[in-house]
Design an enzyme around this catalytic site. Structure first.
Site, short mmCIF file in Angstrom:
data_model
loop_
_atom_site.label_atom_id
_atom_site.label_comp_id
_atom_site.label_asym_id
_atom_site.label_seq_id
_atom_site.Cartn_x
_atom_site.Cartn_y
_atom_site.Cartn_z
N TYR A 1 -4.37 11.58 1.29
CA TYR A 1 -3.62 10.82 0.29
C TYR A 1 -2.49 11.67 -0.29
CZ TYR A 1 -2.64 7.75 -3.67
OH TYR A 1 -2.02 6.91 -4.56
N ASP B 1 -4.31 0.56 -9.46
CA ASP B 1 -5.70 0.19 -9.72
C ASP B 1 -5.91 -0.14 -11.20
OD1 ASP B 1 -5.77 1.08 -7.12
OD2 ASP B 1 -6.81 2.94 -7.57
N GLY C 1 -16.84 4.26 -3.65
CA GLY C 1 -16.24 4.84 -2.44
C GLY C 1 -15.81 3.83 -1.40
N GLU D 1 0.84 -1.22 0.00
CA GLU D 1 0.00 0.00 0.00
C GLU D 1 0.86 1.25 0.00
OE1 GLU D 1 -3.10 -0.39 -1.18
OE2 GLU D 1 -3.51 -1.72 0.51
N HIS D 2 0.47 2.19 -0.86
CA HIS D 2 1.20 3.47 -1.03
C HIS D 2 2.64 3.22 -1.48
CE1 HIS D 2 -1.84 6.43 0.44
NE2 HIS D 2 -2.37 5.30 0.89
N THR D 3 2.85 2.12 -2.14
CA THR D 3 4.15 1.84 -2.75
C THR D 3 4.15 2.19 -4.24
OG1 THR D 3 3.35 -0.43 -2.97
CG2 THR D 3 4.88 0.01 -1.17
N SER E 1 -25.86 6.45 -17.20
CA SER E 1 -25.70 5.35 -16.25
C SER E 1 -26.98 5.26 -15.46
CB SER E 1 -24.51 5.64 -15.35
OG SER E 1 -24.77 5.18 -14.06
C1 GLA Z 1 -5.36 4.23 -4.08
C2 GLA Z 1 -4.63 4.68 -5.34
C3 GLA Z 1 -3.53 3.70 -5.72
C4 GLA Z 1 -2.63 3.38 -4.53
C5 GLA Z 1 -3.47 3.06 -3.29
C6 GLA Z 1 -2.62 2.90 -2.08
O1 GLA Z 1 -6.06 3.06 -4.34
O2 GLA Z 1 -5.54 4.81 -6.40
O3 GLA Z 1 -2.78 4.21 -6.81
O4 GLA Z 1 -1.74 4.43 -4.28
O5 GLA Z 1 -4.44 4.04 -3.04
O6 GLA Z 1 -1.82 1.78 -2.17
#
Ligand code: GLA
Length: 387
Positions: free
Chosen positions: A229, A177, A127, A36-38, A70
């Site tokens: 973030y 993502d 969300g 995460e956040h890598t 939609s």
């Molecule tokens: C969100 C962002 C991703 C990633 C995660 C944390 O999902 O869209 O790019 O940075 O947070 O891992």
């Protein structure tokens, strides 16, 4: 609500636009198993695509307009290929028009092309931190790539969809993502090395081992276009700068003593999270291959602790979901996604899923918190054409 399908999305298109679509394309949401956040630190990530998808039924128009409808949104949105400007995009339609804008930014010539009508349907919860936005972007990008016969590779589409997210939606995210949504494979995790630009399918063997992965959507809303973030991302950039490296990927655990001297306490803890999280991702991929998925529980738990204590992106609801899952026999559990709300995951024996889900509901009720939504996901295929 009925669960949408390619057929129901095509029928909804026909109801709305009075003709059949040219085709239906879809792309999945994702959960992140670990890492995460890598991603925006050039690091390692290990997500998988889930069976919850967004479908886009698409039909070419004869003029230059783009229209998107939609079922979930009362009003259709409209834009023109003549003047794609993120400042004009409003709300959810930015995910769709942003893809066309990003294609133009990346050199796709829009001159002489005609627009599309689009009908979207999705069962990716909004969300919840399961990348409903990437699912829209990747479904639309796949459709446009085929409809205009652009011949863009999946790697190109990842770049385009990330640019849509960053430049049109305004969320300063990495590309995990979009990579998971485009590269996912049933039964597999996607081991991403952002710096090397690789995304390798790795068998997870959950079903073989009679394991299930539970998602606990805390319904605490998160928002990555604003707030925490971006602040975390800036801390990481500051940490890299002060340590004299291009990105935190250039550091490893051997650099921690020096980081402790050079950095203030908060920046140090942010950096320590990223360094140790990269190591945990690499280890998870090794362990799952060598010893199977039952052996990765401790790594998931350590990842959660690092996000809670060092990166400080968890919230009490996520901690409660993780602690309750572990106390009731989950093999491992952690929050997943960007944090500040959204969902947690728990890896557990399939025959315990119901009990653990019930225990989590009871714990939330006892703490007088909004009831979470709990469901099982399995590693699924990435974006493709359905019809
Ligand atoms: C969100 C962002 C991703 C990633 C995660 C944390 O999902 O869209 O790019 O940075 O947070 O891992």
């Amino acid at each position: 609500m009925d669960i949408p399908s390619p057929e129901s999305t095509a029928d909804a298109f026909a109801d709305r636009y009075g003709r059949r679509p040219d085709g239906v394309w879809s792309a999945p949401g994702r959960v992140n198993l670990i890492g995460e956040h890598t991603d925006y630190n050039d690091g390692l990530v290990f997500p998988f695509a889930i069976e919850r998808r967004t479908w886009a039924a698409v039909g070419r128009r004869e003029d230059r307009l783009l229209t998107v409808h939609s079922g979930a949104m009362p009003e259709p949105a409209q834009a023109s290929l003549d003047s794609l400007n993120p400042e004009d995009f409003d709300g959810w339609s930015a995910y769709v028009f942003g893809v066309l804008w990003a294609m133009e930014q990346r050199g796709v010539d829009l001159a002489g092309r005609t627009g599309f009508d689009v009908m979207l349907a999705s069962d990716v919860p909004l969300g919840a931190g399961l990348s409903s936005s990437a699912a829209i972007e990747c479904a639309v990008a796949s459709a446009v790539n085929d409809e205009w016969e652009l011949g863009l590779s999946r790697r190109d589409l990842i770049t385009i969809c990330q640019l849509a997210e960053n430049g049109a939606v305004g969320a300063p995210t990495g590309n995990m993502d979009q990579t998971a949504s485009l590269m996912g494979k049933a039964g597999h995790g996607v081991l991403i090395d952002v710096r090397a630009e690789t995304a390798e399918p790795v068998p997870l063997h959950f079903a073989d081992e009679h394991l299930e992965l539970l998602v606990i959507d805390t319904r605490v809303h998160h928002e990555h276009a604003t707030g925490g973030y971006g602040a975390r991302r800036r801390s990481c950039e500051l940490g890299a700068q002060l340590m004299g490296v291009g990105s935190l990927r250039d550091l490893d655990e051997a650099d921690l003593p020096r980081a402790a001297e050079v950095l203030d306490d908060e920046t140090f803890r942010r950096v320590r999270h990223v360094i140790t999280e990269n190591a945990r991702v690499a280890r998870t991929a090794q362990v799952v291959a060598a010893d199977g998925p039952r052996a990765i529980g401790d790594l998931l738990v350590a990842s959660h602790a690092s996000m809670r204590d060092d990166f400080e992106i968890s919230v009490p609801e996520l901690d409660l979901a993780v602690e309750t899952a572990l106390a009731n026999g989950a093999i491992g559990a952690r929050m997943t996604g960007g944090g500040f709300g959204g969902a947690a995951i728990a890896l557990l024996d399939a025959d315990r899923a119901e009990e653990v889900g019930g225990a989590i509901q009871a714990a939330f009720a006892a703490a007088e918190l909004t009831a979470p939504i709990v469901f099982v996901v399995s590693p699924s295929d990435g974006a493709h054409r359905d019809l």
